[in-house]
Design a protein around this motif. Structure first.
Motif, PDB file in Angstrom:
ATOM      1  N   PHE A  69       7.002   7.813 -11.158  1.00  0.00           N
ATOM      2  CA  PHE A  69       5.979   8.297 -12.652  1.00  0.00           C
ATOM      3  C   PHE A  69       4.729   7.918 -11.156  1.00  0.00           C
ATOM      4  CE2 PHE A  69       9.408   6.920 -15.823  1.00  0.00           C
ATOM      5  CZ  PHE A  69       9.975   8.246 -15.656  1.00  0.00           C
ATOM      6  N   GLN A  70       4.433   7.470 -10.600  1.00  0.00           N
ATOM      7  CA  GLN A  70       3.461   7.075 -10.477  1.00  0.00           C
ATOM      8  C   GLN A  70       3.109   8.315  -8.840  1.00  0.00           C
ATOM      9  OE1 GLN A  70      -0.102   5.616 -11.063  1.00  0.00           O
ATOM     10  NE2 GLN A  70       1.376   5.133 -13.603  1.00  0.00           N
ATOM     11  N   ASN A  71       1.897   8.375  -8.276  1.00  0.00           N
ATOM     12  CA  ASN A  71       1.812   8.713  -7.277  1.00  0.00           C
ATOM     13  C   ASN A  71       0.285   7.958  -6.220  1.00  0.00           C
ATOM     14  OD1 ASN A  71       0.929  10.721  -4.619  1.00  0.00           O
ATOM     15  ND2 ASN A  71       0.363  12.426  -5.830  1.00  0.00           N
ATOM     16  N   PRO A  72       1.140   7.175  -5.904  1.00  0.00           N
ATOM     17  CA  PRO A  72       0.219   6.116  -4.961  1.00  0.00           C
ATOM     18  C   PRO A  72      -0.550   6.418  -3.973  1.00  0.00           C
ATOM     19  CG  PRO A  72       2.388   5.594  -4.512  1.00  0.00           C
ATOM     20  CD  PRO A  72       2.487   6.875  -5.379  1.00  0.00           C
ATOM     21  N   SER A  73      -1.713   6.643  -4.160  1.00  0.00           N
ATOM     22  CA  SER A  73      -2.546   6.730  -2.847  1.00  0.00           C
ATOM     23  C   SER A  73      -2.363   5.753  -1.109  1.00  0.00           C
ATOM     24  CB  SER A  73      -4.227   6.306  -2.465  1.00  0.00           C
ATOM     25  OG  SER A  73      -4.133   4.691  -2.877  1.00  0.00           O
ATOM     26  N   LEU A  74      -3.327   6.367   0.008  1.00  0.00           N
ATOM     27  CA  LEU A  74      -2.750   5.975   0.953  1.00  0.00           C
ATOM     28  C   LEU A  74      -3.018   4.293   0.967  1.00  0.00           C
ATOM     29  CD1 LEU A  74      -1.449   6.018   3.425  1.00  0.00           C
ATOM     30  CD2 LEU A  74      -3.359   7.504   4.518  1.00  0.00           C
ATOM     31  N   ARG A  75      -3.784   3.895   0.523  1.00  0.00           N
ATOM     32  CA  ARG A  75      -4.406   2.468   0.127  1.00  0.00           C
ATOM     33  C   ARG A  75      -3.615   1.997  -0.793  1.00  0.00           C
ATOM     34  NH1 ARG A  75     -10.365   2.515  -1.341  1.00  0.00           N
ATOM     35  NH2 ARG A  75     -10.573   2.364   0.999  1.00  0.00           N
ATOM     36  N   THR A  76      -2.387   2.291  -1.372  1.00  0.00           N
ATOM     37  CA  THR A  76      -2.102   1.423  -2.052  1.00  0.00           C
ATOM     38  C   THR A  76      -0.420   1.581  -1.622  1.00  0.00           C
ATOM     39  OG1 THR A  76      -2.746   1.762  -4.383  1.00  0.00           O
ATOM     40  CG2 THR A  76      -0.751   1.561  -4.063  1.00  0.00           C
ATOM     41  N   ILE A  77      -0.840   2.561  -0.756  1.00  0.00           N
ATOM     42  CA  ILE A  77       1.193   2.888   0.436  1.00  0.00           C
ATOM     43  C   ILE A  77       0.967   1.379   1.555  1.00  0.00           C
ATOM     44  CG2 ILE A  77       2.320   3.893   1.627  1.00  0.00           C
ATOM     45  CD1 ILE A  77       1.670   5.974  -0.217  1.00  0.00           C
ATOM     46  N   GLY A  78      -0.569   1.472   2.209  1.00  0.00           N
ATOM     47  CA  GLY A  78      -0.660   0.472   2.437  1.00  0.00           C
ATOM     48  C   GLY A  78      -0.859  -1.388   2.131  1.00  0.00           C
ATOM     49  N   ARG A  79      -0.150  -1.455   1.228  1.00  0.00           N
ATOM     50  CA  ARG A  79      -0.636  -2.663   0.352  1.00  0.00           C
ATOM     51  C   ARG A  79       0.580  -3.164   0.481  1.00  0.00           C
ATOM     52  NH1 ARG A  79      -5.274  -2.510  -4.587  1.00  0.00           N
ATOM     53  NH2 ARG A  79      -6.589  -3.701  -3.820  1.00  0.00           N
ATOM     54  N   LEU A  80       1.701  -1.518  -0.003  1.00  0.00           N
ATOM     55  CA  LEU A  80       2.749  -1.913  -0.463  1.00  0.00           C
ATOM     56  C   LEU A  80       3.466  -2.984   0.977  1.00  0.00           C
ATOM     57  CD1 LEU A  80       3.856   1.110  -3.002  1.00  0.00           C
ATOM     58  CD2 LEU A  80       3.942  -1.577  -3.057  1.00  0.00           C
ATOM     59  N   ALA A  81       3.016  -1.546   1.704  1.00  0.00           N
ATOM     60  CA  ALA A  81       4.313  -2.100   3.298  1.00  0.00           C
ATOM     61  C   ALA A  81       3.597  -3.151   3.650  1.00  0.00           C
ATOM     62  CB  ALA A  81       3.096  -0.812   4.470  1.00  0.00           C
ATOM     63  N   LYS A  82       2.390  -3.481   3.861  1.00  0.00           N
ATOM     64  CA  LYS A  82       2.236  -5.394   3.671  1.00  0.00           C
ATOM     65  C   LYS A  82       2.576  -6.661   3.107  1.00  0.00           C
ATOM     66  CE  LYS A  82      -1.632  -7.981   4.841  1.00  0.00           C
ATOM     67  NZ  LYS A  82      -3.381  -8.566   4.951  1.00  0.00           N
ATOM     68  N   ALA A  83       2.936  -6.471   1.748  1.00  0.00           N
ATOM     69  CA  ALA A  83       3.283  -6.800   1.135  1.00  0.00           C
ATOM     70  C   ALA A  83       4.391  -7.283   1.457  1.00  0.00           C
ATOM     71  CB  ALA A  83       2.685  -6.575  -0.487  1.00  0.00           C
ATOM     72  N   LEU A  84       5.197  -5.654   2.028  1.00  0.00           N
ATOM     73  CA  LEU A  84       7.454  -6.048   1.684  1.00  0.00           C
ATOM     74  C   LEU A  84       7.467  -6.036   2.983  1.00  0.00           C
ATOM     75  CD1 LEU A  84       7.874  -2.422  -0.553  1.00  0.00           C
ATOM     76  CD2 LEU A  84       8.363  -4.776  -0.218  1.00  0.00           C
ATOM     77  N   GLY A  85       5.991  -6.631   4.479  1.00  0.00           N
ATOM     78  CA  GLY A  85       6.454  -6.466   5.577  1.00  0.00           C
ATOM     79  C   GLY A  85       7.235  -6.278   6.483  1.00  0.00           C
ATOM     80  N   VAL A  86       6.659  -4.742   6.043  1.00  0.00           N
ATOM     81  CA  VAL A  86       7.149  -3.178   6.727  1.00  0.00           C
ATOM     82  C   VAL A  86       5.523  -2.687   6.889  1.00  0.00           C
ATOM     83  CG1 VAL A  86       9.478  -3.216   5.933  1.00  0.00           C
ATOM     84  CG2 VAL A  86       7.959  -1.773   5.146  1.00  0.00           C
ATOM     85  N   SER A  87       5.795  -1.249   7.846  1.00  0.00           N
ATOM     86  CA  SER A  87       4.771  -0.060   8.379  1.00  0.00           C
ATOM     87  C   SER A  87       4.628   0.698   7.053  1.00  0.00           C
ATOM     88  CB  SER A  87       5.125  -0.011   9.611  1.00  0.00           C
ATOM     89  OG  SER A  87       6.516   1.187   9.878  1.00  0.00           O
ATOM     90  N   ILE A  88       3.380   1.606   7.520  1.00  0.00           N
ATOM     91  CA  ILE A  88       3.183   2.582   6.415  1.00  0.00           C
ATOM     92  C   ILE A  88       4.766   3.395   6.639  1.00  0.00           C
ATOM     93  CG2 ILE A  88       1.559   4.656   5.934  1.00  0.00           C
ATOM     94  CD1 ILE A  88      -0.812   2.883   5.937  1.00  0.00           C
ATOM     95  N   SER A  89       4.784   3.708   8.499  1.00  0.00           N
ATOM     96  CA  SER A  89       5.999   4.539   8.774  1.00  0.00           C
ATOM     97  C   SER A  89       7.502   4.431   7.698  1.00  0.00           C
ATOM     98  CB  SER A  89       5.900   5.159   9.816  1.00  0.00           C
ATOM     99  OG  SER A  89       6.470   4.424  10.751  1.00  0.00           O
ATOM    100  N   ASP A  90       7.775   2.684   7.650  1.00  0.00           N
ATOM    101  CA  ASP A  90       9.207   2.754   7.534  1.00  0.00           C
ATOM    102  C   ASP A  90       9.094   2.993   5.629  1.00  0.00           C
ATOM    103  OD1 ASP A  90       9.655   1.322   9.754  1.00  0.00           O
ATOM    104  OD2 ASP A  90       9.153  -0.410   8.764  1.00  0.00           O
ATOM    105  N   LEU A  91       8.048   3.115   5.469  1.00  0.00           N
ATOM    106  CA  LEU A  91       7.968   3.451   3.622  1.00  0.00           C
ATOM    107  C   LEU A  91       8.264   5.101   3.652  1.00  0.00           C
ATOM    108  CD1 LEU A  91       6.053   1.073   1.908  1.00  0.00           C
ATOM    109  CD2 LEU A  91       7.867   0.896   2.740  1.00  0.00           C
ATOM    110  N   THR A  92       7.616   6.030   4.629  1.00  0.00           N
ATOM    111  CA  THR A  92       8.284   7.318   4.030  1.00  0.00           C
ATOM    112  C   THR A  92       8.829   7.871   5.294  1.00  0.00           C
ATOM    113  OG1 THR A  92       6.060   7.375   5.947  1.00  0.00           O
ATOM    114  CG2 THR A  92       5.155   7.065   3.963  1.00  0.00           C
ATOM    115  N   SER A  93       9.375   7.485   5.480  1.00  0.00           N
ATOM    116  CA  SER A  93      10.732   7.734   6.393  1.00  0.00           C
ATOM    117  C   SER A  93      11.740   8.060   5.885  1.00  0.00           C
ATOM    118  CB  SER A  93      10.200   7.710   7.803  1.00  0.00           C
ATOM    119  OG  SER A  93      10.639   5.816   7.938  1.00  0.00           O
TER     120      SER A  93
END
Length: 91
Positions: A67-91
Motif C-alpha cells: 500500500f505504500q510506495n517507498p522512496s529510494l531513501r526509504t529503500i536504502g534505510r530498509l536495506a541497511k536495517a535488514l543488512g542487505v543491499s538495495i539491489s537485493d531488495l529490488t531484484s
C-alpha cells in the motif's frame, strides 16, 4: 472531428493509467513480500524493523502489504536495517 479525437485521447489515457497502476500495484506487492520475508528471516517484528530503519511501524506494515510506495531513501534505510543491499531488495 476535434471532439471525437479528444474523446478517443481520453479513453486511451484511461486505459494507459489503468495499466500503469496495475503494474505499479504488482511491483509494490512484490517488494512488500520481499521486505516481509527478509524481516521474518531475521526474526524481527515490524516494530523492530521500523525502529532500526527510523520509520513508523504502520509505514512498514503498509510497505509489506503493497500500500505504500517507498522512496529510494526509504529503500536504502530498509536495506541497511535488514543488512542487505538495495539491489537485493529490488531484484
Amino acid at each position: 472531428n476535434f471532439d471525437g479525437a479528444l474523446d478517443e485521447l481520453a479513453k486511451l489515457r484511461e486505459c494507459y493509467d489503468y495499466t500503469v497502476n496495475k503494474v505499479d500495484e504488482k511491483l509494490l506487492k512484490r517488494f512488500g513480500k520481499k521486505i516481509s520475508k527478509l524481516r521474518k528471516e531475521l526474526r524481527l517484528s515490524q516494530e523492530e524493523l521500523a525502529t532500526a530503519a527510523g520509520l513508523d511501524r504502520t509505514y512498514i506494515s503498509g510497505i509489506e502489504r503493497g500500500f505504500q510506495n517507498p522512496s529510494l531513501r526509504t529503500i536504502g534505510r530498509l536495506a541497511k536495517a535488514l543488512g542487505v543491499s538495495i539491489s537485493d531488495l529490488t531484484s
